[in-house]
Design a protein around this motif. Structure first.
Motif, mmCIF file in Angstrom:
data_model
loop_
_atom_site.group_PDB
_atom_site.id
_atom_site.type_symbol
_atom_site.label_atom_id
_atom_site.label_comp_id
_atom_site.label_asym_id
_atom_site.label_seq_id
_atom_site.Cartn_x
_atom_site.Cartn_y
_atom_site.Cartn_z
ATOM 1 N N UNK A 131 38.784 40.348 34.711
ATOM 2 C CA UNK A 131 38.442 39.150 35.302
ATOM 3 C C UNK A 131 38.318 39.255 36.935
ATOM 4 N N UNK A 132 39.237 39.633 37.372
ATOM 5 C CA UNK A 132 39.201 39.893 38.962
ATOM 6 C C UNK A 132 38.141 40.908 39.504
ATOM 7 N N UNK A 159 30.761 33.525 35.415
ATOM 8 C CA UNK A 159 30.909 33.294 33.920
ATOM 9 C C UNK A 159 31.870 34.479 33.093
ATOM 10 N N UNK A 160 31.608 35.535 33.332
ATOM 11 C CA UNK A 160 32.361 36.547 32.711
ATOM 12 C C UNK A 160 33.843 36.477 33.052
ATOM 13 N N UNK A 161 33.945 36.185 34.378
ATOM 14 C CA UNK A 161 35.652 35.964 35.002
ATOM 15 C C UNK A 161 35.925 34.982 34.207
ATOM 16 N N UNK A 162 35.553 33.817 33.978
ATOM 17 C CA UNK A 162 36.008 32.454 33.420
ATOM 18 C C UNK A 162 36.424 32.880 32.158
ATOM 19 N N UNK A 163 35.429 33.655 31.198
ATOM 20 C CA UNK A 163 35.731 33.824 29.940
ATOM 21 C C UNK A 163 36.977 34.907 29.917
ATOM 22 N N UNK A 164 36.868 35.898 30.725
ATOM 23 C CA UNK A 164 38.220 36.785 30.590
ATOM 24 C C UNK A 164 39.757 35.959 31.147
ATOM 25 N N UNK A 165 39.544 35.030 31.976
ATOM 26 C CA UNK A 165 40.806 34.387 32.422
ATOM 27 C C UNK A 165 41.150 33.579 31.148
ATOM 28 N N UNK A 166 39.999 32.869 30.402
ATOM 29 C CA UNK A 166 40.306 32.059 29.169
ATOM 30 C C UNK A 166 41.096 32.792 27.988
ATOM 31 N N UNK A 167 40.461 34.134 27.842
ATOM 32 C CA UNK A 167 41.099 34.868 26.940
ATOM 33 C C UNK A 167 42.417 35.172 27.297
ATOM 34 N N UNK A 168 42.875 35.672 28.300
ATOM 35 C CA UNK A 168 44.186 35.748 28.944
ATOM 36 C C UNK A 168 45.129 34.746 28.723
ATOM 37 N N UNK A 169 44.847 33.501 29.072
ATOM 38 C CA UNK A 169 45.576 32.393 28.980
ATOM 39 C C UNK A 169 45.655 32.173 27.564
#
Length: 432
Positions: free
Chosen positions: A380-381, A390-400
């Protein structure tokens, strides 16, 4: 021409002077020493000479080739010995087409030479001839395992277990493939089942300890297993090396390095023992000692991926960034399923501003370990740095979702969400 005939006759007379029965007994003896190999080779030479060769029928010759093949295959790792052994087993198969043992022996020699596809072909032929033998499925499963195809290994080993549920070695072999696929619960279950059947094999406890360690949060249980392994087999180097790792995780000052030393003392040719001692020395800021261990591990086993990863970590810490990238690349080449080298190299690419390359490494790391929340944060970073919100937000969401306790996931999500708000762009759907 006359000279060649005289030499050939002289050789024939010399061979004829040997005792065929004595050579046959020495060749087929179980010791496998140089004398046995020489005896086998003399019989092979005699068999190729007209008239003299008539004293051996096909069955006798098959026994000779089988014996020499076994002696040579067990002799060492010299390619020439293995080539001859494989040829000998092939001759047994031609002389005695129904001999399944020769196929099994040739498959083992192919594996030792690194020709896994040929080994698997021989084992598949065995299974085709007799699909009721659990040991044949187990042998092919282990060949797939050595090749790195754990998916197929699991299928074959599971079939062997269905056919012979009482064999603990099939279960512990399957445990290794579960562990390599990061199914630690499956590995622990299989290792525990093997221990229940045969509680006196130290390596079974080491296998379970390995998965307990990798699963996390089970250091005391892993330590108990390793203590039991050492009690059963005090000279088992890998148990001492693993115990050193556990003690390091438990922050047992002084003890880990001493335990790692014991692992190296017991098996000075073990690359794994060297890597373990080197990593513990590195943690104790003994960098020269760590470097010596990593270099020696690579010398002992140039295909030991973890040794390159460890040396890459040291080189990165010492500022030798190009050397570190080469080491991480070699570790990945040797074992593409590894996660650490991708993360290390991806971090270095990101530090150098090569965010596309970093993104590739983090993506490959996620492919190998899709349930590790931290990997999604790393990717995400990189997406952020490239402006791919959008891709960063998706990855942070999955991590969360994978680990709600990780502050970096929630903080990253909030940061990217604020960036969307500041830009006036709508947040993608599916991101609550």
């Amino acid at each position: 021409m006359v000279r060649d005939v005289i030499l050939l006759l002289g050789l024939a007379l010399d061979l004829a002077a040997c005792s065929p029965s004595g050579d046959f007994a020495a060749c087929t003896a179980g010791d496998g020493g140089p004398d046995a190999i020489s005896a086998c080779s003399r019989i092979v030479l005699v068999a190729e000479i007209p008239l003299l060769g008539l004293q051996f029928d096909d069955r006798d010759l098959a026994k000779v080739y089988m014996a020499r093949g076994r002696h040579l295959a067990a002799k060492g790792d010299l390619k020439g010995d293995l080539d001859t052994a494989i040829g000998d087993f092939g001759k047994v198969i031609r002389l005695e087409p129904r001999d399944t043992q020769a196929l099994l022996e040739r498959a083992a020699a192919y594996q030792k030479r690194g020709d896994f596809d040929f080994a698997i072909a021989d084992l598949s032929e065995l299974i085709g001839r007799d699909p009721r033998r659990a040991s044949h499925y187990a042998a092919r499963g282990k060949a797939y395992q050595t090749k790195g195809d754990d998916e197929r290994a699991l299928k074959d080993l599971s079939q062997a277990i269905v056919m012979d549920p009482g064999d603990p070695f099939y279960k512990v072999a399957r445990a290794a493939s579960h562990r390599r696929k990061r199914d630690y619960d499956g590995a622990i279950t299989d290792a525990a089942a093997a221990i229940a059947i045969q509680p006196y094999f130290a390596v079974f406890y080491v296998e379970r300890a390995d998965s307990l360690l990798r699963k996390g949060g089970s250091t005391e249980r892993a330590l108990a297993d390793l203590d039991q392994a050492i009690k059963l087999e005090p000279g088992l180097a890998i148990a001492h090396s693993r115990r050193a790792v556990v003690l390091t995780l438990m922050k047992a000052h002084g003890e880990p390095l001493a335990e790692a030393e014991e692992g190296v003392r017991l098996d000075p040719k073990s690359a794994e023992a060297r890597v373990t001692r080197g990593m513990i020395a590195l943690g104790a800021a003994q960098r020269e000692r760590a470097a010596a261990d990593f270099n020696e591990a690579i010398r002992l086993d140039p295909k030991h991926a973890e040794a390159y990863e460890a040396r890459g970590i040291l080189r990165r810490a010492d500022g030798d960034l190009d050397g570190a990238i080469r080491d991480f690349g070699e570790a990945i080449r040797l074992d593409p399923r590894m996660v650490g080298p991708h993360v290390q190299r991806g971090g270095m690419f990101r530090e150098r501003g090569a965010h596309d390359k970093a993104l590739d490494d983090f993506t490959l790391a996620i492919r190998n370990a899709p349930m590790q929340a931290g990997l999604y944060i790393e990717r995400a970073q990189s997406h952020e740095k490239l402006g791919r919100l959008p891709e960063a937000l998706d990855d942070f969401r999955v991590a969360r979702g994978l680990d709600p306790r990780m502050p970096a996931a929630s903080e990253g999500y909030a940061r990217v969400e604020a960036a969307f708000a500041a830009s006036g762009r709508p947040k993608p759907s599916g991101n609550p």
